[in-house]
Scaffold this motif. Structure first.
Motif, PDB file in Angstrom:
ATOM      1  N   VAL A 177     -10.490  -3.215   1.658  1.00  7.38           N
ATOM      2  CA  VAL A 177     -10.324  -3.055   3.087  1.00  7.38           C
ATOM      3  C   VAL A 177      -8.964  -3.507   3.599  1.00  7.38           C
ATOM      4  O   VAL A 177      -8.437  -2.934   4.533  1.00  7.38           O
ATOM      5  CB  VAL A 177     -11.435  -3.806   3.862  1.00  7.38           C
ATOM      6  CG1 VAL A 177     -12.776  -3.174   3.572  1.00  7.38           C
ATOM      7  CG2 VAL A 177     -11.442  -5.280   3.496  1.00  7.38           C
ATOM      8  N   SER A 178      -8.391  -4.553   3.033  1.00  6.69           N
ATOM      9  CA  SER A 178      -7.126  -5.069   3.550  1.00  6.69           C
ATOM     10  C   SER A 178      -5.980  -4.215   3.027  1.00  6.69           C
ATOM     11  O   SER A 178      -5.581  -4.340   1.880  1.00  6.69           O
ATOM     12  CB  SER A 178      -6.936  -6.528   3.135  1.00  6.69           C
ATOM     13  OG  SER A 178      -7.928  -7.333   3.718  1.00  6.69           O
ATOM     14  N   VAL A 179      -5.477  -3.333   3.887  1.00 10.84           N
ATOM     15  CA  VAL A 179      -4.429  -2.398   3.492  1.00 10.84           C
ATOM     16  C   VAL A 179      -3.199  -2.652   4.352  1.00 10.84           C
ATOM     17  O   VAL A 179      -3.287  -2.765   5.571  1.00 10.84           O
ATOM     18  CB  VAL A 179      -4.893  -0.930   3.668  1.00 10.84           C
ATOM     19  CG1 VAL A 179      -3.802   0.031   3.218  1.00 10.84           C
ATOM     20  CG2 VAL A 179      -6.176  -0.684   2.890  1.00 10.84           C
ATOM     21  N   ARG A 180      -2.038  -2.757   3.711  1.00 13.22           N
ATOM     22  CA  ARG A 180      -0.764  -2.877   4.412  1.00 13.22           C
ATOM     23  C   ARG A 180      -0.041  -1.548   4.310  1.00 13.22           C
ATOM     24  O   ARG A 180       0.168  -1.017   3.224  1.00 13.22           O
ATOM     25  CB  ARG A 180       0.093  -3.996   3.811  1.00 13.22           C
ATOM     26  CG  ARG A 180      -0.471  -5.385   4.003  1.00 13.22           C
ATOM     27  CD  ARG A 180       0.409  -6.440   3.355  1.00 13.22           C
ATOM     28  NE  ARG A 180       1.709  -6.555   4.021  1.00 13.22           N
ATOM     29  CZ  ARG A 180       2.867  -6.284   3.444  1.00 13.22           C
ATOM     30  NH1 ARG A 180       2.906  -5.830   2.200  1.00 13.22           N
ATOM     31  NH2 ARG A 180       4.004  -6.433   4.107  1.00 13.22           N
ATOM     32  N   TYR A 181       0.326  -1.020   5.489  1.00 10.82           N
ATOM     33  CA  TYR A 181       1.010   0.256   5.537  1.00 10.82           C
ATOM     34  C   TYR A 181       2.495   0.059   5.807  1.00 10.82           C
ATOM     35  O   TYR A 181       2.918  -0.950   6.372  1.00 10.82           O
ATOM     36  CB  TYR A 181       0.408   1.143   6.631  1.00 10.82           C
ATOM     37  CG  TYR A 181      -1.021   1.554   6.366  1.00 10.82           C
ATOM     38  CD1 TYR A 181      -1.310   2.596   5.495  1.00 10.82           C
ATOM     39  CD2 TYR A 181      -2.076   0.887   6.970  1.00 10.82           C
ATOM     40  CE1 TYR A 181      -2.615   2.976   5.249  1.00 10.82           C
ATOM     41  CE2 TYR A 181      -3.388   1.261   6.734  1.00 10.82           C
ATOM     42  CZ  TYR A 181      -3.649   2.307   5.868  1.00 10.82           C
ATOM     43  OH  TYR A 181      -4.950   2.677   5.623  1.00 10.82           O
ATOM     44  N   ARG A 182       3.274   1.053   5.411  1.00 12.44           N
ATOM     45  CA  ARG A 182       4.726   0.970   5.564  1.00 12.44           C
ATOM     46  C   ARG A 182       5.129   0.791   7.018  1.00 12.44           C
ATOM     47  O   ARG A 182       6.041   0.044   7.339  1.00 12.44           O
ATOM     48  CB  ARG A 182       5.375   2.233   4.993  1.00 12.44           C
ATOM     49  CG  ARG A 182       6.886   2.311   5.198  1.00 12.44           C
ATOM     50  CD  ARG A 182       7.444   3.581   4.570  1.00 12.44           C
ATOM     51  NE  ARG A 182       8.881   3.685   4.754  1.00 12.44           N
ATOM     52  CZ  ARG A 182       9.474   4.296   5.778  1.00 12.44           C
ATOM     53  NH1 ARG A 182       8.723   4.848   6.707  1.00 12.44           N
ATOM     54  NH2 ARG A 182      10.774   4.349   5.883  1.00 12.44           N
ATOM     55  N   ASP A 183       4.445   1.485   7.927  1.00  8.06           N
ATOM     56  CA  ASP A 183       4.823   1.412   9.333  1.00  8.06           C
ATOM     57  C   ASP A 183       4.333   0.142  10.012  1.00  8.06           C
ATOM     58  O   ASP A 183       4.534  -0.036  11.205  1.00  8.06           O
ATOM     59  CB  ASP A 183       4.280   2.629  10.096  1.00  8.06           C
ATOM     60  CG  ASP A 183       2.819   2.870   9.805  1.00  8.06           C
ATOM     61  OD1 ASP A 183       2.009   1.972  10.072  1.00  8.06           O
ATOM     62  OD2 ASP A 183       2.490   3.946   9.275  1.00  8.06           O
ATOM     63  N   SER A 184       3.659  -0.752   9.270  1.00 10.03           N
ATOM     64  CA  SER A 184       3.176  -1.993   9.851  1.00 10.03           C
ATOM     65  C   SER A 184       3.944  -3.212   9.374  1.00 10.03           C
ATOM     66  O   SER A 184       3.611  -4.331   9.740  1.00 10.03           O
ATOM     67  CB  SER A 184       1.683  -2.187   9.533  1.00 10.03           C
ATOM     68  OG  SER A 184       0.932  -1.133  10.077  1.00 10.03           O
ATOM     69  N   ILE A 185       4.964  -2.997   8.538  1.00  7.46           N
ATOM     70  CA  ILE A 185       5.724  -4.132   8.025  1.00  7.46           C
ATOM     71  C   ILE A 185       6.607  -4.706   9.118  1.00  7.46           C
ATOM     72  O   ILE A 185       6.802  -4.107  10.165  1.00  7.46           O
ATOM     73  CB  ILE A 185       6.590  -3.734   6.806  1.00  7.46           C
ATOM     74  CG1 ILE A 185       7.635  -2.687   7.210  1.00  7.46           C
ATOM     75  CG2 ILE A 185       5.729  -3.215   5.680  1.00  7.46           C
ATOM     76  CD1 ILE A 185       8.587  -2.334   6.081  1.00  7.46           C
ATOM     77  N   LEU A 186       7.159  -5.874   8.878  1.00  4.33           N
ATOM     78  CA  LEU A 186       7.984  -6.553   9.865  1.00  4.33           C
ATOM     79  C   LEU A 186       9.156  -5.668  10.264  1.00  4.33           C
ATOM     80  O   LEU A 186       9.883  -5.152   9.427  1.00  4.33           O
ATOM     81  CB  LEU A 186       8.503  -7.876   9.284  1.00  4.33           C
ATOM     82  CG  LEU A 186       9.316  -8.760  10.244  1.00  4.33           C
ATOM     83  CD1 LEU A 186       8.436  -9.198  11.403  1.00  4.33           C
ATOM     84  CD2 LEU A 186       9.885  -9.962   9.506  1.00  4.33           C
ATOM     85  N   GLY A 187       9.317  -5.530  11.560  1.00  4.19           N
ATOM     86  CA  GLY A 187      10.412  -4.703  12.065  1.00  4.19           C
ATOM     87  C   GLY A 187      10.017  -3.253  12.274  1.00  4.19           C
ATOM     88  O   GLY A 187      10.766  -2.483  12.839  1.00  4.19           O
TER      89      GLY A 187
END
Length: 546
Positions: free
Chosen positions: A367-377
């Motif tokens: 469930v815990s997914v990190r997407y490119r558009d959610s990274i810092l900046g």
């Protein structure tokens, strides 16, 4: 099988499939609100998609018929104070009026301006925006260097589209298809006949607005092959409204039209209403059964695919009431796999959750997914164009924003399934919920399940206590232009209309709208903080100065 202005109890989908049409909406936006408005008028008869596709040649698409009206609408809304558009002259070559506001966005390929096409000679990393307006009376005119008198009123020539002998207006060339605006004086010379003067005055228009050097604004979306390319290059965006149950077609069209006119949405955002068989007041369960069927899901899938063929690369979806259940059901069933562009996954985290063959549990196991558009900046959805190639026809359409307005959807199913499927495509999810929604109260009573739109709280995934990336907006405190049932006011309440503009047009998340929203923390049962819920910064209507 519903009529345009009414629904039937025994809701049924037309066995012939999708139909496309166009409508005009007359609205009140200020001053006296007339009781008969908004008034929606369907232009002609809807045409079956199968017939449109059969008539389409290599240079056209199935959406040619409804799209041919949109440039006329856009010009009519922009050409004030009088309506200058005409539905009879659909083949006439019209130029875009000057914009009063321009949205400039960042992309990996440089600066992008929705609704405009950049000439190849323009700098991709620098934009010059100029104010265009007539010079004040009694001031030297730059056009002729002469001082203008009170009787010599300066006007701007109306932009005229330049066409060749063949009449082709392809937007692929580098040449600007709109002539430059020039200052021209009225003249009282006797050599000019009265008829000629009147004729020239009709061609002139006092225009003020913004002009972008090296870019040209376009409105042509008549569905031809070249226009589909133009729509993609200009970054046209589709705004799709899916209404709730017991909602006739013209009523849904009128509500969307009221929202767009009251909010003054820009012309590069093209409005669409996806109407489904929504039954009558007593047909709640019938509407739910028909709306969540595979046939309706396939129609919605086909509609999004047709938007992609028409050149749209970004789509905003507004769902109201049971319309949320219709779209979420289609997403859950996988009808948009391969239709919407998926977000780029950086990494994901496994959780120790019991694994079974049940599809719901398989979603729980990762469930815990990190997407490119959610990274810092890159957290702001205003930057999501970084991976959209507008000129690539193979580029899938992007689900830019997904907004749920008083959604009649099961809260538990949304937390366990719908959010994870939706977030795979959409980086900007917003829920407007009202704790006093009377319609959703009865929905909970009949369905015996908590409704997503009646619980304005932080959305937390129970197995892992993870706070979902959803902007939850609590509208319980709003009390202006709201019916006693508190279920349908998104297109009339000024605070909500402006907030939807920021979501759709500017792509602002709730944390970026601090001038309108105030955040409050919510707490779990054990007393720990688990997230934010946003409320509107507005005083109740009964609070007045004495």
């Amino acid at each position: 099988m519903d009529k345009n202005d009414s629904t039937v109890f025994k809701a049924a989908r037309d066995p012939n499939g999708l139909s496309y049409g166009a409508a005009a909406v007359e609205c009140s936006v200020s001053g006296k609100f007339f009781h008969h408005l908004p008034f929606a008028r369907v232009i002609g008869d809807a045409v079956l998609r199968s017939e449109l596709e059969a008539k389409a040649d290599s240079h056209s698409i199935a959406l040619t018929y409804p799209l041919s009206f949109l440039s006329t609408f856009a010009e009519s809304l922009q050409s004030r104070p009088s309506i200058r558009g005409s539905f009879s002259g659909l083949t006439s070559k019209r130029s875009a009026p000057l914009s009063k506001s321009i949205v400039v966005r960042y992309t990996d390929n440089g600066i992008f301006i929705p609704g405009y096409i950049r000439r190849r000679t323009a700098n991709t990393n620098e934009v010059v925006i100029r104010r265009v307006c007539p010079p004040p009376l009694g001031v030297d005119s730059e056009a002729n260097g002469n001082r203008l008198s009170q009787s010599q009123v300066p006007t701007l020539l109306l932009p005229i589209r330049e066409t060749g002998g063949s009449g082709d207006t392809s937007d692929d060339s580098d040449q600007d298809s709109v002539t430059q605006l020039g200052i021209q004086e009225h003249t009282d010379s006797p050599s000019v006949g009265r008829h000629s003067l009147d004729h020239e005055r009709k061609k002139r228009l006092n225009q003020t607005g913004l002009k972008v050097d090296g870019w040209r604004q376009v409105l042509d979306v008549n569905g031809r092959g070249s226009s589909a390319l133009t729509a993609s290059r200009a970054g046209y965006e589709a705004l799709v409204f899916v209404h709730g149950y017991n909602c006739p077609l013209t009523y849904g069209i009128g509500r969307l039209g009221q929202l767009l006119s009251l909010g003054e949405f820009p012309p590069y955002i093209k409005p669409f209403v996806f109407s489904w068989p929504s039954s009558t007041t007593m047909g709640y369960f019938t509407a739910k059964s028909v709306g969540c069927s595979d046939n309706v899901a396939k129609d919605l899938q086909q509609f999004i695919t047709d938007l992609h063929k028409a050149g749209f690369r970004r789509v905003h979806v507004l769902v109201h009431s049971m319309g949320a259940r219709i779209v979420l059901s289609a997403l859950r069933k996988g009808y948009f796999d391969g239709v919407f562009a998926e977000r780029e996954v950086l990494d994901d985290v496994e959780h120790s959750v019991a694994s079974t063959s049940d599809s719901r549990t398989r979603l729980k196991s990762k469930v815990s997914v990190r997407y490119r558009d959610s990274i810092l900046g890159m957290g702001s959805s205003r930057l999501q164009e970084s991976f959209v190639n507008y000129e690539d026809p193979s580029q899938r359409i992007q689900l830019a924003t997904f907004t749920l307005l008083n959604p009649d959807a099961d809260l538990d199913i949304f937390l366990e399934e719908d959010y994870w499927t939706l977030s795979k495509y959409c980086p900007h999810i917003t829920v407007y919920a009202d704790g006093h929604d009377g319609a959703l109260f009865w929905s909970e009573v009949m369905g015996r399940k908590a409704s997503l739109g009646r619980h304005p709280r932080t959305l937390v995934y129970p197995p892992t206590k993870e706070v979902l990336d959803v902007d939850v907006i609590d509208t319980t405190s709003l009390d202006v232009n709201i019916h006693s049932i508190r279920h349908n006011f998104f297109n009339l309440n000024r605070m909500l209309v402006d907030d939807l503009y920021d979501v759709v047009v500017l792509g602002r998340r709730a944390r970026e709208r601090e001038g309108r929203l105030s955040s409050r923390w919510t707490f779990a049962d054990d007393g720990s903080e688990n997230g934010e819920v946003y409320t509107f910064l507005c005083a109740p209507s009964y609070v007045v100065n004495k």
